[in-house]
Each structure stands twice: as structure tokens, then as C-alpha cells.
Design a protein around this motif. Structure first.
Motif, PDB file in Angstrom:
ATOM      1  N   ALA A  94      13.507  -3.609  13.784  1.00  0.00           N
ATOM      2  CA  ALA A  94      12.190  -3.186  13.302  1.00  0.00           C
ATOM      3  C   ALA A  94      12.243  -2.012  12.332  1.00  0.00           C
ATOM      4  N   ILE A  95      13.193  -1.106  12.509  1.00  0.00           N
ATOM      5  CA  ILE A  95      13.146   0.163  11.795  1.00  0.00           C
ATOM      6  C   ILE A  95      13.390   0.007  10.297  1.00  0.00           C
ATOM      7  N   PHE A  96      13.978  -1.109   9.875  1.00  0.00           N
ATOM      8  CA  PHE A  96      14.210  -1.328   8.441  1.00  0.00           C
ATOM      9  C   PHE A  96      13.244  -2.357   7.854  1.00  0.00           C
ATOM     10  N   TYR A  97      12.165  -2.634   8.556  1.00  0.00           N
ATOM     11  CA  TYR A  97      11.210  -3.632   8.079  1.00  0.00           C
ATOM     12  C   TYR A  97      10.481  -3.163   6.822  1.00  0.00           C
ATOM     13  N   GLY A  98      10.411  -1.853   6.622  1.00  0.00           N
ATOM     14  CA  GLY A  98       9.753  -1.340   5.429  1.00  0.00           C
ATOM     15  C   GLY A  98      10.438  -1.759   4.144  1.00  0.00           C
ATOM     16  N   ILE A  99      11.740  -2.096   4.232  1.00  0.00           N
ATOM     17  CA  ILE A  99      12.449  -2.559   3.034  1.00  0.00           C
ATOM     18  C   ILE A  99      11.805  -3.834   2.505  1.00  0.00           C
ATOM     19  N   GLN A 100      11.361  -4.692   3.417  1.00  0.00           N
ATOM     20  CA  GLN A 100      10.706  -5.931   2.995  1.00  0.00           C
ATOM     21  C   GLN A 100       9.398  -5.624   2.271  1.00  0.00           C
ATOM     22  N   GLY A 126       0.018  -8.030  11.179  1.00  0.00           N
ATOM     23  CA  GLY A 126       0.773  -9.274  11.081  1.00  0.00           C
ATOM     24  C   GLY A 126       2.258  -9.024  10.918  1.00  0.00           C
ATOM     25  N   LYS A 127       2.606  -8.081  10.047  1.00  0.00           N
ATOM     26  CA  LYS A 127       4.018  -7.764   9.844  1.00  0.00           C
ATOM     27  C   LYS A 127       4.611  -7.087  11.086  1.00  0.00           C
ATOM     28  N   ALA A 128       3.788  -6.255  11.760  1.00  0.00           N
ATOM     29  CA  ALA A 128       4.280  -5.564  12.952  1.00  0.00           C
ATOM     30  C   ALA A 128       4.619  -6.555  14.056  1.00  0.00           C
ATOM     31  N   PHE A 129       3.739  -7.501  14.305  1.00  0.00           N
ATOM     32  CA  PHE A 129       4.000  -8.458  15.375  1.00  0.00           C
ATOM     33  C   PHE A 129       4.992  -9.535  14.937  1.00  0.00           C
ATOM     34  N   ALA A 130       5.110  -9.751  13.629  1.00  0.00           N
ATOM     35  CA  ALA A 130       6.187 -10.616  13.147  1.00  0.00           C
ATOM     36  C   ALA A 130       7.537  -9.977  13.423  1.00  0.00           C
ATOM     37  N   LEU A 177       6.326   2.406  11.787  1.00  0.00           N
ATOM     38  CA  LEU A 177       6.965   3.655  11.386  1.00  0.00           C
ATOM     39  C   LEU A 177       7.762   3.451  10.108  1.00  0.00           C
ATOM     40  N   SER A 178       8.459   2.320  10.017  1.00  0.00           N
ATOM     41  CA  SER A 178       9.226   2.000   8.815  1.00  0.00           C
ATOM     42  C   SER A 178       8.310   1.796   7.610  1.00  0.00           C
ATOM     43  N   ILE A 179       7.181   1.095   7.820  1.00  0.00           N
ATOM     44  CA  ILE A 179       6.225   0.887   6.726  1.00  0.00           C
ATOM     45  C   ILE A 179       5.632   2.224   6.287  1.00  0.00           C
ATOM     46  N   THR A 180       5.375   3.112   7.248  1.00  0.00           N
ATOM     47  CA  THR A 180       4.851   4.442   6.920  1.00  0.00           C
ATOM     48  C   THR A 180       5.842   5.214   6.054  1.00  0.00           C
ATOM     49  N   ALA A 264       0.136   3.247   9.066  1.00  0.00           N
ATOM     50  CA  ALA A 264       0.773   2.393   8.056  1.00  0.00           C
ATOM     51  C   ALA A 264      -0.271   1.698   7.188  1.00  0.00           C
ATOM     52  N   SER A 265      -1.391   1.287   7.783  1.00  0.00           N
ATOM     53  CA  SER A 265      -2.459   0.635   7.005  1.00  0.00           C
ATOM     54  C   SER A 265      -3.042   1.603   5.978  1.00  0.00           C
ATOM     55  N   ALA A 266      -3.184   2.870   6.357  1.00  0.00           N
ATOM     56  CA  ALA A 266      -3.733   3.862   5.436  1.00  0.00           C
ATOM     57  C   ALA A 266      -2.803   4.124   4.253  1.00  0.00           C
ATOM     58  N   LEU A 267      -1.499   3.965   4.464  1.00  0.00           N
ATOM     59  CA  LEU A 267      -0.526   4.230   3.401  1.00  0.00           C
ATOM     60  C   LEU A 267      -0.135   2.989   2.603  1.00  0.00           C
ATOM     61  N   LEU A 268      -0.634   1.819   3.036  1.00  0.00           N
ATOM     62  CA  LEU A 268      -0.205   0.583   2.383  1.00  0.00           C
ATOM     63  C   LEU A 268      -0.603   0.541   0.919  1.00  0.00           C
ATOM     64  N   GLY A 269      -1.808   1.019   0.592  1.00  0.00           N
ATOM     65  CA  GLY A 269      -2.268   1.000  -0.786  1.00  0.00           C
ATOM     66  C   GLY A 269      -1.431   1.855  -1.713  1.00  0.00           C
ATOM     67  N   ARG A 270      -0.798   2.882  -1.165  1.00  0.00           N
ATOM     68  CA  ARG A 270       0.038   3.777  -1.992  1.00  0.00           C
ATOM     69  C   ARG A 270       1.256   3.032  -2.538  1.00  0.00           C
ATOM     70  N   LEU A 271       1.701   2.012  -1.798  1.00  0.00           N
ATOM     71  CA  LEU A 271       2.865   1.252  -2.264  1.00  0.00           C
ATOM     72  C   LEU A 271       2.539   0.409  -3.484  1.00  0.00           C
TER      73      LEU A 271
END
Length: 273
Positions: A94-100, A126-130, A177-180, A264-271
Motif C-alpha cells: 500500500a505504501i507505494f500506491y501513490g506512485i500509480q 476506490g483506490k484505497a480499497f483496491a 498516506l502514500s497518496i497524501t 488524500a481527497s483534499a490533496l488530489l486536485g493539487r496533483l
């Protein structure tokens, strides 16, 4: 002879409209199905990811079981270790899921997703439970290996269901946490470095390898605020029957998962900028 058209008998059919909850649930289910498709097309990933937990169980577990240097009461050390390694393997998935997420940003996929009506919390959930689904596949490999090594684990279906819930909640927390982190650093290289820097402290700062009573005071404080510790405690109580406060464990995991999903949802738009 033509039949006169009577518009009064025409029944209009409204398209099925989902509410906010239904939309979130459908998006989560879609993401999980996508993840299952990835696993079906790349089964070798499960094998390669199983190497590290196998080494922990085979070398570390077997050696320290013979040495008897870590007191675990009446529980053999290998039995004590197995739930901790299961949690560790799920953490590493899980911890490297942010790379995706960053890859999707670079490929333009994330920008397209963000302009759809799908709520951001649904995307992240969806990504978290995936990630949880992927971690469950990894956990199955660890459980099979532990059983082959002679670890005495429960076969109670309700307890095994609880194991699945604990793994999914823990994986959802660390995935977010990774997405954050991805939303803060915006770079795959930086995310890899930070992920590697925090993974081992999370692991060694938990009760995965040794009882809490053996830790120095400052490490016990780290263990107290470490979500991985509550996941390990729940897995250990469910799998091998050691004393565990399951209500506290699942409560902390649920709160941690929901909190990290919101951040993570709050920071998603920054990406996508």
C-alpha cells in the motif's frame, strides 16, 4: 389500416439516478474490479512480492524460534511473528500506491478523471480499497506459507473475515498516506525515497516483531500512535488467539482510514495542476 397513435399510453422511462452514496459505492466497486483485472494479467507480481515475507518467516522466524531470545509466553515465536509479517507485506503493497497516482497524472488520466462527476472522495476511496484487494491477495500467500511452516492458525470463517477487514482497513490507511505524500511532493522519485524512509520505522516501531513490554519508553509511545500496531494486534488476536482488544483495534483502523481518505481527497486536485 393504420392504428391511430395515442400519446397518452406512452410510458416515459427515467434513467436510473444514483444518490451520492450509491455513486461512491459504484466507483469503489469499479476501482476494485480494475485492480482485480491487473492481478489477473500480472500474476508474477504476487510471486515476487512474496519473496520478502517468505525470507522473514523462513530465516528470521525460524532462527529466533530456535534461539528463544524474544519472550512470547506460551506462543512459539514463529506463530507470534506470522501476523506481523502479514501486516508488513500489506503495508509494503500500500505504501507505494501513490506512485500509480503520479503515473496517472503524467499520462493525463487523472485530469480526465477529475473533470467527471465522480466525487474525489470516491476516487480516493476506490483506490484505497483496491489497494486492500491487492493486499488480500498478498496476505493469502503469506498465510499459505505460514501454514506450510506449521504456524497454528484459526480456521474459523468469522475470524478469517475479521482478518480480511483488518488488512483492508490497514491497507486503505497506508495507501491514502502514500497518496497524501504524492500530493505534497509531486514526484515519483521523491515519493519512493520518502516511502522507503517511513516504511521500516513504521514496521520496527510496531509490535510486529516483539512485544510492547520489551520496547524502550519512547518506542512504546511510537507504537501507541502507529496504526500498524493496531492492525498487527487485531491479526494476532484473530489468527492465533492472543489477547487483543478488537473493538479498539478496528476502531482505530477505521478512524485512521477515514481520516487519511479525507486528507488524500483534499490533496488530489493539487496533483492535476
Amino acid at each position: 389500416m393504420s392504428v391511430p397513435y395515442d400519446a397518452s399510453h406512452v410510458v416515459s422511462v427515467e434513467p436510473l439516478r444514483r444518490g451520492p452514496v450509491g455513486l461512491v459505492v459504484s466507483r469503489i466497486a469499479t476501482m476494485c474490479l480494475v485492480e482485480l483485472q491487473k492481478l489477473r494479467h500480472d500474476r508474477t507480481e504476487l510471486v515476487t512480492r512474496a519473496i520478502q515475507p517468505a525470507l522473514w518467516l523462513l530465516i528470521f522466524g525460524e532462527t529466533f524460534t530456535r534461539l528463544r531470545v524474544i519472550p512470547t509466553g506460551n506462543v512459539p515465536y514463529l506463530d507470534y511473528l506470522a501476523p506481523g509479517i502479514l501486516a508488513q507485506s500489506a503495508l509494503f503493497v500500500a505504501i507505494f500506491y501513490g506512485i500509480q497516482i503520479i503515473w496517472e497524472r503524467d499520462a493525463g488520466v487523472l485530469a480526465k478523471l477529475l473533470v467527471t462527476p465522480t466525487p474525489r472522495v470516491a476516487m480516493v476511496s476506490g483506490k484505497a480499497f483496491a489497494a486492500g484487494i491487492r493486499a488480500l491477495a498478498q496476505a493469502l500467500v503469506v498465510l499459505v506459507l505460514a501454514a506450510v511452516l506449521g504456524v497454528a492458525m484459526t480456521t474459523n470463517p468469522l475470524r478469517l473475515l475479521g482478518v480480511c477487514v483488518a488488512v483492508v482497513l490497514g491497507s486503505a490507511c497506508f495507501c491514502c498516506l502514500s497518496i497524501t505524500i504524492a500530493g505534497l511532493v509531486l514526484s515519483r522519485d521523491r515519493l519512493m525515497g520518502i516511502g522507503q524512509a517511513i516504511t521500516m520505522p513504521l514496521f520496527f516501531g510496531s509490535n510486529a516483531l516483539y512485544p510492547v513490554d520489551l520496547m524502550p519508553g519512547w518506542l512504546q509511545v511510537v507504537n501507541l500512535v502507529n496504526p500498524l500496531s493496531y492492525e498487527v494486534d487485531a491479526l494476532r488476536g484473530l489468527l492465533i488467539g492472543t489477547p487483543a482488544d478488537l473493538s479498539l483495534d478496528f476502531g482505530v483502523l477505521a478512524v485512521a482510514a477515514v481520516t487519511m481518505i479525507c486528507i488524500a481527497s483534499a490533496l488530489l486536485g493539487r496533483l492535476a495542476r
